[in-house]
Design a protein around this motif. Structure first.
Motif, mmCIF file in Angstrom:
data_model
loop_
_atom_site.group_PDB
_atom_site.id
_atom_site.type_symbol
_atom_site.label_atom_id
_atom_site.label_comp_id
_atom_site.label_asym_id
_atom_site.label_seq_id
_atom_site.Cartn_x
_atom_site.Cartn_y
_atom_site.Cartn_z
ATOM 1 N N GLY A 242 0.807 -1.220 0.000
ATOM 2 C CA GLY A 242 0.000 0.000 0.000
ATOM 3 C C GLY A 242 0.836 1.263 0.000
ATOM 4 O O GLY A 242 0.416 2.304 0.527
ATOM 5 N N THR A 243 1.992 1.218 -0.643
ATOM 6 C CA THR A 243 3.027 2.226 -0.435
ATOM 7 C C THR A 243 2.590 3.643 -0.791
ATOM 8 O O THR A 243 2.854 4.584 -0.038
ATOM 9 C CB THR A 243 4.284 1.851 -1.248
ATOM 10 N N LEU A 244 1.923 3.807 -1.914
ATOM 11 C CA LEU A 244 1.590 5.154 -2.385
ATOM 12 C C LEU A 244 0.096 5.447 -2.278
ATOM 13 O O LEU A 244 -0.464 6.189 -3.100
ATOM 14 C CB LEU A 244 2.062 5.328 -3.830
ATOM 15 N N LEU A 245 -0.555 4.929 -1.253
ATOM 16 C CA LEU A 245 -1.984 5.177 -1.123
ATOM 17 C C LEU A 245 -2.266 6.654 -0.877
ATOM 18 O O LEU A 245 -1.492 7.358 -0.234
ATOM 19 C CB LEU A 245 -2.600 4.309 -0.032
ATOM 20 N N THR A 246 -3.372 7.114 -1.411
ATOM 21 C CA THR A 246 -3.773 8.519 -1.294
ATOM 22 C C THR A 246 -4.718 8.697 -0.103
ATOM 23 O O THR A 246 -5.240 7.726 0.447
ATOM 24 C CB THR A 246 -4.481 8.984 -2.568
#
Length: 404
Positions: A242-246
């Motif tokens: 989920g590294t770049l979740l907004t």
């Protein structure tokens, strides 16, 4: 046969329960807690030892090199017989258990892990409780790109909705607890980029539908916002990395009750070029890590249920590094020690669908716990393998000795 541990400081999986005596008894092939009670005598006001539930690592790859020195991460599995890999996997499982991890979930399982789990469940060998998810991957997907193109002995692959449905059914027949899919590219896989699409919407919908129809959970590897979006849309049960979740995605994830295993330590180590990673792998990880922490802290503040998942493989993250991951999660998310411990116990059990059985110390819960020096729910630096006095799994001491 009842067993008893008097006068310890107890953290029960959610909160400080004060000084308690613990009792547990056999229930079939397992053991369950009785209601923790206050010691009958006044006893010590400040017991030397404390007890926490056994940790739960929701994301591991148990089959990795476990011998002395190092082995090449990518070539060792290709050059090592399956029988030998099984022994290394069991050694890794035992190392994790001695490090206070009494439950693990393998997210790239095949017959090795399915067999190991059955042997552990039957008491043939000692090991932590185990769940095993089969990997459903497309040709040239994240799960396929650990194996060189010319190497003919490949893991099962599925392309198109019908093949995807068939592979899910194959894993159900083999005894999998669930399946894992990739909805973005990876870091350690060779030749792809984290931004690559893995599977079409139609294929992912079929995988999730068939897995849920057969009572299996779906874990989705997703680094990018696009990969996370499709995973949420198609109804997966957990998101891995989920590294770049907004922020918008964080709100949706929290509302849907999807757990997220952030795997911080492994990506930090790869980005730093440690453990013999290639420049390609380090660059991919560095691009992700650069933007990760601020977004993840904001997501935690919005209520995303981050849980312990290390991606431990015996190479980049060792079995026994789980407590270090918990400490890192607390630093990144700005958590209290208690919230960090919940991520590794009572909250992690929900990611596995086992919250009614594991992750807490309460009457009727399964008897897995760790006896420690210090009070890790007050001072997280006490959460260290050096402070472990004993590990109890299924009601039996599997490492150390119970204090007398």
């Amino acid at each position: 046969m009842n067993q008893h541990l008097p006068a310890v400081a107890l953290w029960d999986g959610t909160t400080d329960a004060g000084i308690r005596s613990l009792s547990w008894s056999r229930s079939g092939a397992d053991a369950v807690f009785e209601e923790p009670s206050r010691p009958a005598a006044a006893g010590e006001e400040t017991p030397e030892f404390s007890v926490i539930p056994g940790l739960i690592d929701t994301h591991v790859h148990i089959v990795g090199y476990a011998g002395p020195g190092t082995a090449d991460f990518l070539t060792w599995p290709l050059m090592t017989r399956v029988e030998e890999q099984t022994l290394h996997g069991l050694s890794n499982a035992l190392t994790a258990m001695r490090g206070g991890v009494t439950t693990i979930r393998d997210l790239s399982a095949d017959d090795i892990q399915f067999s190991m789990r059955r042997a552990i469940d039957a008491g043939v060998v000692t090991g932590p409780r185990m769940q095993a998810h089969g990997m459903v991957s497309m040709t040239a997907g994240h799960g396929d790109l650990f194996i060189p193109p010319a190497f003919t002995q490949r893991k099962p692959l599925a392309d198109g909705p019908d093949q995807c449905r068939q592979l899910v059914r194959h894993f159900a027949r083999a005894g999998a607890d669930g399946v894992k899919i990739a909805t973005s590219g990876g870091v350690l896989s060779v030749g792809d980029k984290s931004s690559w699409r893995n599977y079409t919407r139609a294929e992912i919908a079929v995988i999730v539908d068939e897995a849920h129809a057969l009572g299996m959970r779906v874990a989705a590897h997703a680094h990018t916002a696009d990969g996370i979006e499709v995973a949420i849309d198609e109804g997966v049960d957990s998101i891995e990395h989920g590294t770049l979740l907004t922020e918008a995605q964080a709100s949706r994830i929290a509302a849907a009750g999807i757990t997220v295993a952030p795997t911080l330590l492994i990506n930090d180590r790869i980005a730093a070029g440690e453990n013999g990673v290639s420049s390609e792998q380090a660059d991919k990880a560095a691009q992700l890590v650069e933007k990760r922490d601020a977004g993840m802290r904001a997501a935690a503040d919005l209520g995303v249920d981050f849980v312990l998942g290390t991606d431990a493989n015996g190479h980049h993250v060792k079995f026994g590094d789980q407590m270090a991951e918990v400490r890192l999660m607390a630093r990144v998310f700005g958590w209290t020690p208690e919230r960090a411990l919940q991520a590794a116990t009572s909250r992690a059990s929900r990611a596995l669908g086992l919250e009614q059985k594991l992750g807490r110390i309460a009457a009727g819960q399964l008897a897995d716990f760790v006896v420690m020096r210090g009070r890790p729910w007050q001072n997280l630096s006490d959460l260290d393998t050096a402070n472990i006095v004993a590990v109890v799994s299924k009601g039996e001491v599997v490492s150390g000795e119970l204090p007398r």
